[in-house]
Scaffold this active site. Structure first.
Site, PDB file in Angstrom:
ATOM      1  N   SER A 125       0.840  -1.202   0.000  1.00  0.00           N
ATOM      2  CA  SER A 125       0.000   0.000   0.000  1.00  0.00           C
ATOM      3  C   SER A 125       0.869   1.244   0.000  1.00  0.00           C
ATOM      4  O   SER A 125       1.988   1.237   0.549  1.00  0.00           O
ATOM      5  CB  SER A 125      -0.855  -0.019   1.275  1.00  0.00           C
ATOM      6  N   TYR A 149      -1.346  -0.167  11.036  1.00  0.00           N
ATOM      7  CA  TYR A 149      -1.611  -0.822   9.742  1.00  0.00           C
ATOM      8  C   TYR A 149      -0.408  -0.622   8.801  1.00  0.00           C
ATOM      9  O   TYR A 149       0.096  -1.578   8.204  1.00  0.00           O
ATOM     10  CB  TYR A 149      -2.896  -0.241   9.137  1.00  0.00           C
ATOM     11  N   LYS A 153       2.405  -3.335   7.079  1.00  0.00           N
ATOM     12  CA  LYS A 153       2.742  -3.440   5.645  1.00  0.00           C
ATOM     13  C   LYS A 153       4.259  -3.332   5.463  1.00  0.00           C
ATOM     14  O   LYS A 153       4.853  -4.061   4.664  1.00  0.00           O
ATOM     15  CB  LYS A 153       2.029  -2.359   4.830  1.00  0.00           C
TER      16      LYS A 153
END
Ligand code: UFG
Length: 356
Positions: A125, A149, A153
């Site tokens: 992302s 989050y 990643k």
């Protein structure tokens, strides 16, 4: 043609990628625990493609079960979508995110090693760029997590890169998505967030469908042309086609390649809202609210590497994205109403007004 396992294959991006891969003649197998995906997806994939994909209901954290799936499959590559993706939830429950995203990826990689599978395409992302200093953002930009989050990643990217460096994997594509929206033009699959949508397009669609009263625009005093946040919205079918290109290139290359997937064009919240109104003929009620903490003013990709390495560029317009998102939303609202009322009714437009 390749045989590919899609973890999270029934989810939003996984299901669209399955359609694109099947359209190019690949063999596709889905693995999903259905924690954030509908059980109707495999049947809908068959309606769209005519192909009955094998589906394994499995959690990636269950290494033995993943070994069983991979061992019998003769897979050429894995595309790894399965993960949690809500920024706010990740800050409220970091252990859950480390468990599902990080430990889940570790478990998958262990199972891949057991099965001797050396190629992975990973769903990363643009969040790995944190609050970007410059736009457009190229892959060499500094990496920085601003929430749990994003941290997961980055850890997953590092784990995969280290396994390529030390020879356990041969090839990895780390695909850094910007803002995927839209849906398959059939309206049979799309994004169906549980609870209140955290992202702009699903929220906008629910306002248009009358499920919510009004969209709150998070801030209109950013240093952008109209003061609202600018993002690189990307049609999910373009994104799906990028995965086909990545997996096909991965079959003949080695090493780790981080690649941005975006259109290269930024649109503001109000650009998206007004394009949605034109594409659907609906007027969307909105109000300006305060900024959302942690949001960057602008975030859009430099997609040069995707073109050079994958021969891929996004083709669909913002208008296409709005039209296809709304088509999916209105068909699913109709289906829900039919289920609730035992008949077929048009979707309500209580929140949105038809434009003259
Ligand atoms: N926005 C609103 N109102 C809403 C929702 C969003 O005005 O109700 C605005 C945001 O402030 C932002 C833009 O719409 O300017 C897009 O917001 P999204 O939440 O749709 O997307 P983000 O760019 O914030 O987040 C996306 C992904 C995240 C990822 C992040 C960075 O959803 O998973 O990009 O890559 F972490």
């Amino acid at each position: 043609m390749a045989r590919i396992l899609l973890t999270g294959g029934a989810g939003f991006i996984g299901s669209h990628t399955a359609v694109a891969l099947l359209g190019r003649g690949h063999d596709v197998v889905l693995a999903d625990n259905f924690s954030n995906a509908s059980r109707s997806v495999p049947a809908r994939l068959k309606d769209i493609t005519g192909v009955d994909c094998p589906v394994h209901e499995v959690d990636i954290r269950n290494t033995q079960a993943m070994q069983a799936v991979l061992a019998g499959g003769a897979f050429d590559a894995v595309i790894h979508f399965a993960a949690l993706k809500a920024v706010g939830e990740s800050e409220a429950n970091p252990l859950l995110y480390f468990d599902v995203n990080v430990a889940g990826t570790l478990s998958l990689l262990t199972a891949m090693r057991h099965a001797g599978i050396g190629r992975i395409v990973f769903s990363s992302s643009a969040t790995v760029y944190g609050a970007p200093e410059h736009c457009p953002i190229a892959e060499a930009a500094p990496l920085h997590a601003t929430n749990i989050y994003g941290r997961t990643k980055l850890i997953m990217e590092d784990m995969i890169g280290d396994l390529v460096r030390t020879g356990m994997l041969s090839t990895a594509f780390l695909l850094r998505y910007f803002n995927p929206v839209g849906a398959h033009p059939s309206g049979l699959i799309g994004e169906d967030p549980r609870g209140v949508p955290a992202n702009l397009m699903p929220y906008l669609c629910q306002v248009a469908a009358g499920q919510r009263d009004c969209l709150t625009v998070f801030g209109d005093d950013y240093p952008t042309p109209d003061g609202t946040g600018v993002r690189d919205y990307l049609h999910v079918m373009d994104l799906a086609e990028a995965h086909c290109a990545a997996v096909e290139v991965a079959l003949g290359t080695y090493g780790t390649h981080a690649v941005n997937l975006g259109t290269g064009t930024g649109y503001s919240v109000l650009d998206l809202l007004h394009t949605f109104e034109r594409a659907t003929g609906l007027a969307i009620p909105y109000r300006i609210g305060p900024r959302r903490p942690g949001d960057a003013p602008s975030c859009y990709a430099d997609p040069t590497l995707a073109k050079a390495m994958l021969g891929w560029t996004a083709k669909r317009t913002l208008h296409d994205m709005c039209q296809d998102s709304w088509h999916w939303q209105s068909l699913s609202a109709k289906a829900r109403q039919a289920a609730e009322h035992g008949g077929s009714q048009a979707p309500t437009t209580a929140g949105a007004q038809l434009l003259a």
